[in-house]
Motif scaffolding. Structure first.
Motif, short mmCIF file in Angstrom:
data_model
loop_
_atom_site.label_atom_id
_atom_site.label_comp_id
_atom_site.label_asym_id
_atom_site.label_seq_id
_atom_site.Cartn_x
_atom_site.Cartn_y
_atom_site.Cartn_z
N UNK A 112 0.86 -1.20 0.00
CA UNK A 112 0.00 0.00 0.00
C UNK A 112 0.89 1.24 0.00
N UNK A 113 0.69 2.09 -1.00
CA UNK A 113 1.51 3.30 -1.12
C UNK A 113 1.10 4.32 -0.07
N UNK A 114 2.11 4.87 0.60
CA UNK A 114 1.89 5.96 1.55
C UNK A 114 2.04 7.28 0.78
N UNK A 115 0.88 7.86 0.41
CA UNK A 115 0.93 9.05 -0.46
C UNK A 115 1.46 10.28 0.27
N UNK A 116 1.19 10.39 1.57
CA UNK A 116 1.72 11.54 2.32
C UNK A 116 3.25 11.52 2.32
N UNK A 117 3.81 10.32 2.55
CA UNK A 117 5.27 10.18 2.54
C UNK A 117 5.83 10.43 1.14
N UNK A 118 5.12 9.92 0.13
CA UNK A 118 5.56 10.11 -1.27
C UNK A 118 5.64 11.59 -1.61
N UNK A 119 4.58 12.33 -1.30
CA UNK A 119 4.54 13.76 -1.64
C UNK A 119 5.55 14.54 -0.81
#
Length: 509
Positions: free
Chosen positions: A116-123
């Motif tokens: 599951x991608x962590x979008x907050x961490x990605x951004x």
């Protein structure tokens, strides 16, 4: 050069393709925390050497050894080289236009747990990386909504996300304007000051002198010499690249200019999607037989859009104005009509608009003039082969056979195939859009010579170029564009970089 400071050593690298020895016993040493330039003519083997280094050509497909931080490397694929911190940015950027900056930076390297991608961490991480490369854009901006210069910086941010230790850039400024090139080079120097090692392949000798610590010259698949840039001149680099000195970058020309034969009057066109945005505004120009005419202008000035809209309205909407050839009005509503009227257009993007990369050389050369090699609408293969061989010799296309796929050729040789295609169509007017972009000095000289030969036959040539020395060195007369308008017309005798730049930064409004 202390051995402990050497981060990379490539020993006796030899790489063969069917019928071609692309690399022949090449040696390369790169010092840690330096910018190391690799120079050579198109087809010399520069990109092949970097593909060997990065695992694009895996261990076992070449001979020789790669030592990175004194460790013997036998990369089976590009992932293995990236895991060690060797990251290559190719000339054709590997970004997906419909994805965001953040998604592109971490593509294949997703910030995920249990799938599951962590979008907050990605951004958040993408924003930090963008700050490092000096980009103010939101990480959520789509790649298609930023220019090529910023896309190059995204590629570097992507490399930094992989803990890069050796960054390889293949012609990083070839498609950039002066300002974007300057930003990119400044970033490379900043990364060097932080301990980053870079290898840069470039044909722009002034850029190499500015940023590189040392230069390795490759000619015909062999390493000629490595030189400290403190001791180097552009003439020495050229001599190493082509095996001879080029005392004059532009061939001598004795113009034999005749009467005006091609005219564009009150030409305007609008953006194909943003219908109210006028891109070309009321342009008037003329070309005489045997004349080489330049169009200078900054990126976004409307030069390419003007050329494409004239060439069978292949750009724009609501196009108005008149085109005359030999005093007769032309109806150039599509590309076929333009070709039939003796107009040819060599696009600035040869891979997208000039060539079919999966087809061979002979098929590409005949593409615009199939009627010349057909009997009763059936292509005569022998004729096609003979024509292609004739142009291979005439244009000095470096290839073992005209049945070679065009996608396997170097950029300079691809450009010669495009020129061959249009020369075979025997045009009266040849429009050349950035004809020497990404091409080495030797191949440039050959293309300039071809331009002169065509002009001496009475053809008219219209040249669009971002390189002002090229415009000044080759053109009999120059039109200057700014914001879609012609802001100046300059004779050769009066053409200086200062005069042209003055018109390029002005607008009539």
């Amino acid at each position: 050069m202390k051995s402990e400071s050497i981060i990379l050593e490539m020993k006796s690298i030899t790489k063969e393709f069917p019928g071609v020895k692309a690399l022949d016993n090449v040696n390369l040493k790169v010092v840690e925390a330096e910018i190391h330039a690799i120079c050579g003519e198109n087809g010399a083997g520069k990109s092949t050497l970097m593909k060997v280094l990065s695992g694009v050509y895996p261990y076992g497909t070449y001979e020789g050894d790669i030592l990175f931080k004194e460790q013997l490397c036998e990369f089976k694929d590009i992932k293995q080289s990236e895991d060690l911190g060797i990251v290559i940015i190719h000339q054709e950027l590997a970004l997906i236009p419909e994805l965001s900056i953040a998604e592109n930076i971490f593509l294949g390297n997703e910030q995920a747990k249990k799938g599951v991608i962590n979008w907050n961490e990605t951004v958040s991480k993408a924003r930090d990386l963008l700050n490092k490369v000096g980009l103010q854009e939101s990480p959520n901006t789509l790649i298609k909504d930023i220019g090529v210069g910023k896309q190059q910086l995204v590629e570097i941010a992507k490399a930094l996300s992989k803990n890069v230790k050796l960054l390889i850039l293949d012609e990083p400024t070839a498609a950039l304007n002066e300002n974007d090139s300057e930003n990119l080079l400044n970033l490379l120097m900043e990364l060097r000051s932080q301990g980053m090692t870079s290898i840069i392949i470039s044909h722009k000798l002034n850029e190499i002198k500015k940023v590189a610590n040392s230069v390795t010259i490759i000619r015909d698949g062999q390493s000629i010499e490595t030189i400290d840039t403190a001791d180097i001149t552009e003439d020495r680099i050229i001599n190493g690249m082509v095996g001879r000195s080029l005392t004059n970058r532009y061939p001598e020309r004795q113009p034999n200019i005749g009467e005006t034969f091609f005219e564009v009057k009150n030409w305007s066109t609008f953006h194909p999607v943003q219908n109210e945005r006028q891109i070309v505004k009321d342009v008037n120009l003329h070309i005489k037989k045997g004349e080489i005419v330049g169009i200078a202008g900054l990126m976004g000035s409307g030069r390419t859009e003007l050329a494409m809209s004239i060439f069978g309205k292949s750009y724009g909407k609501k196009t108005t104005g008149e085109v005359y050839k030999d005093g007769k009005p032309l109806n150039l509503t599509n590309v076929t009509k333009a070709i039939n009227e003796g107009i040819a257009y060599v696009s600035e993007d040869r891979k997208e608009y000039g060539l079919i990369l999966m087809n061979d050389i002979k098929e590409n050369i005949s593409l615009a003039s199939l009627n010349k090699i057909a009997n009763n609408h059936v292509i005569n293969d022998n004729k096609e082969y003979v024509v292609a061989e004739e142009y291979r010799t005439k244009m000095n296309i470096k290839t073992p056979s005209v049945t070679q796929k065009v996608g396997n050729l170097s950029g300079g040789n691809q450009q010669k195939v495009v020129l061959s295609k249009w020369m075979f169509s025997e045009p009266d007017l040849l429009i050349l859009d950035e004809p020497t972009r990404g091409i080495d000095v030797g191949a440039k000289f050959e293309i300039y010579t071809i331009m002169n030969e065509l002009a001496s036959q009475g053809k008219g040539i219209l040249v669009i170029s971002s390189e002002l020395p090229e415009i000044i060195g080759m053109c009999d007369r120059v039109y200057v564009m700014s914001e879609g308008e012609i802001t100046g017309e300059v004779k050769k005798a009066d053409a200086t970089q200062e005069v042209l730049m003055k018109y390029m930064t002005n607008s009539r409004g």
